[in-house]
Write a protein that holds these residues in place. Structure first.
Motif, PDB file in Angstrom:
ATOM      1  N   UNK A  40      67.242  12.752   6.824  1.00  0.00           N
ATOM      2  CA  UNK A  40      68.057  11.609   6.395  1.00  0.00           C
ATOM      3  C   UNK A  40      68.973  11.150   7.525  1.00  0.00           C
ATOM      4  N   UNK A  41      69.543  12.132   8.253  1.00  0.00           N
ATOM      5  CA  UNK A  41      70.398  11.774   9.386  1.00  0.00           C
ATOM      6  C   UNK A  41      69.581  11.076  10.466  1.00  0.00           C
ATOM      7  N   UNK A  42      68.337  11.548  10.645  1.00  0.00           N
ATOM      8  CA  UNK A  42      67.449  10.917  11.622  1.00  0.00           C
ATOM      9  C   UNK A  42      67.256   9.447  11.294  1.00  0.00           C
ATOM     10  N   UNK A  43      67.166   9.142  10.007  1.00  0.00           N
ATOM     11  CA  UNK A  43      66.978   7.749   9.601  1.00  0.00           C
ATOM     12  C   UNK A  43      68.167   6.894  10.046  1.00  0.00           C
ATOM     13  N   UNK A  44      69.381   7.438   9.866  1.00  0.00           N
ATOM     14  CA  UNK A  44      70.568   6.684  10.299  1.00  0.00           C
ATOM     15  C   UNK A  44      70.534   6.459  11.806  1.00  0.00           C
ATOM     16  N   UNK A  45      70.109   7.505  12.540  1.00  0.00           N
ATOM     17  CA  UNK A  45      70.065   7.357  14.004  1.00  0.00           C
ATOM     18  C   UNK A  45      69.000   6.348  14.424  1.00  0.00           C
ATOM     19  N   UNK A  46      67.935   6.263  13.641  1.00  0.00           N
ATOM     20  CA  UNK A  46      66.920   5.245  13.926  1.00  0.00           C
ATOM     21  C   UNK A  46      67.481   3.847  13.665  1.00  0.00           C
ATOM     22  N   UNK A  47      68.216   3.716  12.567  1.00  0.00           N
ATOM     23  CA  UNK A  47      68.783   2.400  12.238  1.00  0.00           C
ATOM     24  C   UNK A  47      69.773   1.969  13.319  1.00  0.00           C
ATOM     25  N   UNK A  48      70.544   2.958  13.830  1.00  0.00           N
ATOM     26  CA  UNK A  48      71.558   2.631  14.834  1.00  0.00           C
ATOM     27  C   UNK A  48      70.963   2.466  16.224  1.00  0.00           C
ATOM     28  N   UNK A  49      69.648   2.721  16.354  1.00  0.00           N
ATOM     29  CA  UNK A  49      69.019   2.555  17.659  1.00  0.00           C
ATOM     30  C   UNK A  49      69.277   3.714  18.607  1.00  0.00           C
ATOM     31  N   UNK A  50      69.750   4.856  18.083  1.00  0.00           N
ATOM     32  CA  UNK A  50      69.937   6.021  18.958  1.00  0.00           C
ATOM     33  C   UNK A  50      68.629   6.765  19.170  1.00  0.00           C
ATOM     34  N   UNK A  51      67.653   6.542  18.275  1.00  0.00           N
ATOM     35  CA  UNK A  51      66.334   7.146  18.433  1.00  0.00           C
ATOM     36  C   UNK A  51      65.289   6.035  18.379  1.00  0.00           C
ATOM     37  N   UNK A  52      64.175   6.256  19.043  1.00  0.00           N
ATOM     38  CA  UNK A  52      63.081   5.279  19.043  1.00  0.00           C
ATOM     39  C   UNK A  52      61.996   5.739  18.064  1.00  0.00           C
ATOM     40  N   UNK A  53      61.536   4.865  17.175  1.00  0.00           N
ATOM     41  CA  UNK A  53      60.455   5.273  16.267  1.00  0.00           C
ATOM     42  C   UNK A  53      59.104   5.288  17.005  1.00  0.00           C
TER      43      UNK A  53
END
Lengths: 262, 259
Positions: A40-53
């Motif tokens: 779930x935290x990963x999802x937030x980081x994806x939304x914030x652009x801290x991680x690339x899908x």
């Protein structure tokens, strides 16, 4: 407001998200729930652009987060607040300076104006009197409220809460639940709450997505989910120990295991 | 077969780490403008990294100089050449011991502290939170620390050498009665500004760059757990020491090898 389409993300060989799509409506509280370790935290980081899908898109106000330049991404992040699970306050600054920090960095406002803004944000979370304290002197619940004030410092349009209720005593819990709700209403925010605390989240959420093993396993208003047809959703929402998710981690039969001494 | 597999794996990991650390260094260097525009951040780190390391460097310099004085008199007196003590002490300090020992001490005192600080900031999500506030931690946190280390270590190495020369004087002249005039005058005539002092400064500048880079990168790249941070801190001290000694050899070969 936020539109996630066919999102896939994996860590090593493990697929954290497998082709999920969801919509987050403006000015509502959307909850994303699921068992621990579902990313779930990963999802937030994806939304914030801290991680690339790996594939798929996330659009915020029609902008594709993962195709923005760093400058544009930072511009977008000024409209996002994020509350980290630990609070993530800067430990070498007082509460006051922590909240003033983003304002000082991004604006040219005079110190007197910053003071007014900081005191207003602190007043909103009820900690105006704690402004001289250092982060190490705060309790967990207070640290989260300060972090909330800091997330609101630049008057964002949306705010993301990462496990805001975990490990709180009942009073702090009540305060946080009430704060998330009133802030959302009074400031017309778009809120995303990531949590596995069903009771608290269900009382404030307008819409809930349930995620398990990389898929969306249920979605709807809290009421719909409590009466859902799916057994898994009912087990999760009512917190039953056994059900489609077994109590036991996969293992051979108990009798076999006990007799099978090496 | 297992051996080759693990060899390949660790080589790949090494190359990947080299790539990450080069990108990291590039990001720091592009933060130079930001650091110069925010002198208060730099000054705070100059104090934390440079000023607080001063006493360690001063005391170490004094003792290294005194030991050089004692050993020098002992060895030189067999040839009746005590008058060359000043040259011996000063040359070994400004060419080698000053830059190398102060860099090793700097890695142990300031480098390990930097790694632990950055690693803990990562573990407590402070770096991530800054990114979310649209503030680049590489510019705000890392770059000022890098440039502070870059400025501090050459100055500390110069102080180390200067205090060491005084230590050599104390031991050789005050304690063992070497002639003060020959201590200073021989030193003055034999130590060459370009050959000895500038080369020593070049060494300490390169060591400063190495230690700051290694320390900050290990912190930034650390696994954000307590075990991970402790491993990263150890790696900072070990890798900096290796890098310092390796580069010292290469630089000495380049600077003095041709003669």
């Amino acid at each position: 407001m936020i539109c996630i389409r066919n999102l896939t993300f994996s860590r090593g060989d493990r697929k954290i998200f497998d082709d999920i799509s969801m919509d987050i409506q403006p000015h509502k509280i959307t909850a994303i729930m699921g068992p621990s370790g579902t990313g779930k935290t990963t999802l937030l980081k994806l939304i914030a652009g801290q991680l690339q899908p790996d594939s798929g898109t996330i659009l915020i106000n029609q902008q594709n987060v993962h195709q923005l330049s760093q400058a544009k991404l930072y511009q977008l992040r000024k409209q996002m607040g994020m509350l980290f699970q630990s609070g993530a306050l800067l430990t070498d600054m007082s509460v006051y300076d922590n909240i003033a920090f983003p304002i000082r960095e991004h604006t040219q406002l005079p110190e007197s104006m910053i003071r007014t803004l900081v005191l207003m944000k602190l007043n909103a979370v009820g900690l105006r009197g704690a402004r001289e304290l250092m982060p190490s002197e705060l309790s967990g619940g207070m640290a989260r409220r300060v972090a909330m004030a800091r997330a609101l410092a630049l008057d964002p349009e949306m705010i993301m809460y990462d496990e805001p209720f975990t490990g709180q005593d009942p009073i702090s819990l009540g305060v946080l639940v009430k704060l998330i709700q009133t802030l959302n209403q009074t400031l017309h925010l778009t809120s995303i709450v990531v949590s596995h605390d069903v009771q608290e989240t269900a009382t404030i959420a307008d819409y809930i997505y349930l995620i398990s093993e990389g898929k969306i396993t249920g979605q709807g208003t809290p009421k719909e989910l409590y009466n859902a047809y799916s057994e898994w959703v009912r087990q999760f929402m009512h917190g039953k120990a056994d059900g489609p998710v077994p109590f036991h981690y996969p293992a051979p039969g108990l009798a076999d295991d006990l007799l099978d001494s090496p | 077969m297992k051996f080759f597999q693990s060899l390949g794996h660790s080589s790949l990991q090494f190359i990947a780490k080299l790539g990450r650390s080069s990108l990291f260094l590039w990001a720091i260097l592009s933060g130079l403008g930001y650091t110069l525009s925010r002198p208060s951040l730099l000054i705070k780190q100059l104090y934390n990294i440079g000023a607080l390391t001063f006493w360690l460097i001063a005391i170490a310099g004094l003792f290294v100089g005194m030991v050089l004085g004692l050993q020098g008199v002992y060895t030189l007196s067999t040839f009746g050449a005590e008058s060359a003590l000043g040259v011996m002490v000063a040359a070994s300090l400004v060419r080698e011991l000053g830059p190398v020992v102060s860099a090793l001490l700097f890695a142990g005192r300031a480098g390990s502290a930097l790694t632990a600080e950055i690693g803990l900031m990562k573990a407590t999500e402070q770096l991530s939170a800054m990114e979310m506030m649209a503030i680049d931690p590489l510019k705000y946190i890392i770059a000022p620390r890098f440039f502070a280390g870059f400025i501090s270590l050459p100055l500390l190495a110069a102080l180390f050498s200067a205090i060491g020369v005084m230590g050599g004087y104390l031991a050789g002249v005050e304690l063992l009665n070497v002639d003060a005039g020959s201590y200073w005058s021989q030193m003055q005539s034999a130590i060459d500004f370009h050959e000895d002092i500038i080369n020593g400064i070049i060494k300490s500048i390169i060591f400063a760059w190495l230690v700051s880079w290694v320390a900050l990168f290990e912190g930034y790249d650390a696994t954000p757990t307590s075990a991970g941070i402790s491993r990263a801190t150890t790696r900072t001290v070990v890798n900096s020491a290796f890098a310092i000694l390796l580069f010292d050899f290469l630089l000495t070969a380049l600077m003095y090898g041709a003669n």
